[in-house]
Design a protein around this motif. Structure first.
Motif, short mmCIF file in Angstrom:
data_model
loop_
_atom_site.label_atom_id
_atom_site.label_comp_id
_atom_site.label_asym_id
_atom_site.label_seq_id
_atom_site.Cartn_x
_atom_site.Cartn_y
_atom_site.Cartn_z
N GLY A 26 0.91 -1.02 -0.24
CA GLY A 26 -0.13 -0.30 0.16
C GLY A 26 0.89 1.29 0.32
O GLY A 26 0.19 2.19 0.14
N CYS A 27 2.31 1.05 0.25
CA CYS A 27 2.84 2.73 0.35
C CYS A 27 3.36 2.45 -1.32
O CYS A 27 3.52 3.80 -1.03
CB CYS A 27 4.99 1.73 1.46
SG CYS A 27 3.73 1.63 2.60
N ARG A 625 5.37 14.67 -4.33
CA ARG A 625 4.67 12.11 -4.27
C ARG A 625 4.10 11.97 -3.97
O ARG A 625 3.22 10.98 -3.07
CB ARG A 625 5.44 11.88 -5.94
CG ARG A 625 4.74 11.32 -7.16
CD ARG A 625 5.44 10.45 -7.77
NE ARG A 625 5.55 10.50 -8.84
CZ ARG A 625 6.25 10.29 -10.22
NH1 ARG A 625 7.51 9.14 -9.46
NH2 ARG A 625 5.95 10.34 -11.47
N LYS A 626 5.21 11.98 -2.59
CA LYS A 626 5.02 11.45 -1.28
C LYS A 626 4.16 11.53 -0.87
O LYS A 626 3.39 11.13 0.38
CB LYS A 626 6.77 11.58 -0.42
CG LYS A 626 6.95 10.91 0.58
CD LYS A 626 8.44 11.03 1.00
CE LYS A 626 8.32 10.31 2.34
NZ LYS A 626 9.47 10.54 2.93
N PRO A 631 1.35 6.90 3.36
CA PRO A 631 0.48 5.59 2.64
C PRO A 631 -1.05 5.30 4.05
O PRO A 631 -0.46 6.06 4.90
CB PRO A 631 1.58 4.98 4.02
CG PRO A 631 2.76 5.35 2.59
CD PRO A 631 2.52 6.70 2.81
N ALA A 632 -1.57 5.05 3.64
CA ALA A 632 -3.17 4.69 4.52
C ALA A 632 -2.64 3.61 6.08
O ALA A 632 -2.26 3.29 6.14
CB ALA A 632 -4.05 3.33 3.98
#
Length: 659
Positions: A26-27, A625-626, A631-632
């Protein structure tokens, strides 16, 4: 004694593995391939641009390819003899590219014209196995003669031959002579209108005025290609290795070299090291960008190292990838318009806060739906064509599929070109009552075919590669069926559709139109010239009128004068009466550019080209972008719950089995 239960450690390990997999996958959901490098030789960041095209390319051959998608690909690989100044908009301006200076016009005896041209020295083709030791050789004047020969070769099926052979002396004769003996073009045949002066200098002799020739030199049609490459990439097996076909291989002179083509996925290019054909301009900047653009003035091109072009047919995935920062711009299509553009056509606050900018792109182009004038039903019945045309509601279509941004079209010439009439009223504009009346006069009252007693059936060819295009096709079907006829949709990919148009195997064809090769009315009216039937021309509707041809031939070589304008008006009236096409809309749309990839160029002639003038800031991209793809938290929460539950279960199990 009951059997002992299996210790839960295996199950516990499996839970941990699943949770960690969910967490780490998910990252990062970047679909783009890893860049070819991370750093430049000097240690600075490797710069990559990410863009997308909505369909498969048809060909990579400059002397054959003639559509918008192919042009966007060719422009990265092949330089042209001259090019449009990327910053000049009104008026546009041509500047030298492969030539040392702009072609010099010379007036000869008997009103014949010639253009003296000199190539820049030390410009090389890309390194490629077609050359000895794989080293690209220098581009010379004879390479320009070779590409004119290729247009004369019927096997190439060049759509450019039919126009140029009317003006460049000897091209017509060279074709006839070149195939006279064997039926296969002999490349030993010289074109008499090409005069080779020295290694870098040549003169093109014309049989009369042809002011558009300089514009033609800005097209990829006249981009030099090496004979070695065309002959090497024959699609045959050599020494046990299958070589690619030339139509899908490139050996150019441009700022990038194509490194990978994966059909229906992507095309990747890498910087052509040592490229020095042109530099970033130092003038023509728009006032609101002038200070920012000055930092690039005079710099070597291209401004980045790698270009990754994804082939994304569906609209929603392209929007999602752009929103996540995995594309360097987002086109405000039907699916994305509401999210990107406000009711007063400004960038929405959400995306403005990200540092994005909204650019309106208006390119000289007109779209239309074509009738096959050789079809025994629609081609022989002008009133039937007019009736079908008047059932088309262009305003409603544009509102639904282009959010009202693209202006509807009521004539062949787009806005901004000489000859466009802002006061013109199209007699075939949307009018259902008129359409039904004309349909009855055409022999089909209420849409009924008297031969069958059933509704007249017309096949409509549509370019359909995704959901959005299918919706467009269904909408056009409903519009036409409102007058009582029946429309059968035949779906095709865009390349297959072009094949049908070239073969003449259609009745009514959507997805046709024209983006200006150059800003002159000749470049639009030639679409209806009878000598430009496919495959050596783009008269897909196969319209033929001796009177129209005479007017076209006269208008084509004229300067912009009142007399030329009067001829254009006559030609417009003829197209309205004969109705070979249904005019739909002119091209205009919005693009939201990422803060790390701001728009540099401004010329309306270079919508999909001039990749070498674009720029990118990879450090800013990585940072944003980061931020945009954090991440959720739910995988962490899930992992915590799983760990706690597993530990409690393990403790209880241990107590029960070790009392």
């Amino acid at each position: 004694m009951p059997p002992r239960r299996t210790p839960p450690f295996r199950a516990l390990a499996l839970l941990f593995s699943l949770a960690l997999t969910v967490l780490f996958t998910g990252c990062d959901n970047d679909p783009n391939p890893a860049p070819y490098h991370e750093k430049r030789p000097d240690g600075s960041p490797w710069r990559v641009r990410y863009n997308a095209i909505p369909s498969e390319p048809k060909s990579f051959d400059p002397q054959f390819a003639y559509d918008e998608i192919d042009h966007s690909i060719l422009s990265a690989v092949y330089d042209t003899l001259v090019e449009y100044h990327p910053m000049k908009k009104a008026p546009v301006e041509l500047i030298p590219c492969l030539l040392e200076e702009m072609p010099k016009k010379e007036v000869e005896a008997e009103n014949k014209i010639s253009y003296l041209c000199r190539l820049k020295k030390d410009v090389h083709f890309h390194d490629d196995p077609c050359f000895p030791e794989g080293k690209g050789r220098e581009v010379i004047a004879e390479d320009v003669h070779y590409i004119l020969q290729r247009m004369c070769d019927p096997k190439v099926e060049s759509p450019f031959f039919s126009t140029l052979e009317q003006h460049i002396i000897g091209m017509h004769e060279a074709r006839a002579e070149g195939i006279a003996k064997t039926g296969k073009f002999d490349y030993g045949t010289r074109i008499s209108g090409f005069e080779l002066i020295d290694k870098y200098t040549f003169r093109l002799h014309l049989n009369g005025p042809f002011p558009q020739l300089v514009y033609w030199m800005a097209m990829n049609a006249m981009s030099p290609v090496p004979r070695e490459g065309v002959e090497y990439y024959d699609g045959e097996v050599h020494d046990g290795v299958l070589r690619a076909k030339w139509r899908f291989h490139t050996v150019g002179t441009g700022p990038f070299q194509m490194k990978e083509y994966v059909p229906r996925q992507r095309i990747r290019y890498i910087r052509n090291e040592g490229y020095h054909t042109s530099v970033f301009p130092s003038d023509g900047f728009e006032p609101h960008k002038a200070e920012w653009l000055k930092q690039f003035a005079g710099k070597s091109l291209p401004l980045y190292d790698e270009l990754n072009t994804s082939i994304i047919i569906e609209l929603i995935p392209a929007f999602v990838l752009g929103r996540q920062g995995y594309l360097d711009g987002i086109t405000a299509n039907k699916e994305a318009f509401g999210a990107l553009v406000t009711s007063d056509q400004q960038l929405t606050p959400k995306y403005k806060a990200r540092g994005m900018e909204l650019e309106k792109v208006s390119t000289p182009g007109t779209f239309f739906i074509s009738f096959n004038m050789q079809d025994p039903i629609v081609g022989k019945n002008a009133k039937l064509r007019q009736a079908i045309a008047r059932a088309y509601d262009g305003r409603a279509y544009v509102e639904i599929f282009y959010s009202g941004v693209s202006p509807t079209s009521n004539q062949l010439l787009p806005r901004g070109l000489f000859g466009y009439d802002p006061n013109y009223v199209d007699p075939n504009r949307f009018d259902l009552e008129s359409a039904k009346r004309l349909l009855a006069e055409a022999g089909y009252p209420d849409g009924i075919d008297p031969k069958t007693g059933a509704p007249l059936e017309i096949t409509l060819d549509e370019p359909v590669s995704g959901t959005d295009e299918r919706q467009r096709a269904e909408y056009e079907k409903r519009m036409f069926e409102a007058i009582g006829i029946k429309i059968n949709i035949r779906e095709s990919t865009y390349p297959r559709l072009i094949e049908r148009y070239e073969q003449g195997s259609f009745q009514l064809g959507s997805g046709t139109g024209w983006m200006a090769d150059f800003p002159d009315p000749e470049n639009f009216f030639f679409l209806f010239y009878s000598k430009n039937f496919p495959r050596e021309g783009a008269n897909y509707c196969r319209y033929s009128s001796p009177e129209f041809d005479k007017l076209y031939e006269k208008m084509a070589v004229m300067e912009d004068t009142p007399e030329r304008l009067a001829i254009i008006k006559k030609m417009n009236a003829m197209l309205a009466e004969d109705c070979p096409v249904i005019f739909t809309f002119d091209k205009a749309f919005y693009v939201a550019t990422q803060p790390w990839a701001r728009w540099t160029h401004n010329s309306p002639m270079i919508e999909n080209g001039y990749n070498k003038y674009q720029q990118v800031d990879p450090v800013l991209r990585a940072k944003l972008r980061k931020e945009w793809n954090r991440p959720a938290l739910w995988p962490l929460i899930l992992l915590g719950i799983l760990v706690a539950g597993a530990l409690i279960y393990a403790i209880r199990w241990n107590r029960q089995n070790h009392v």
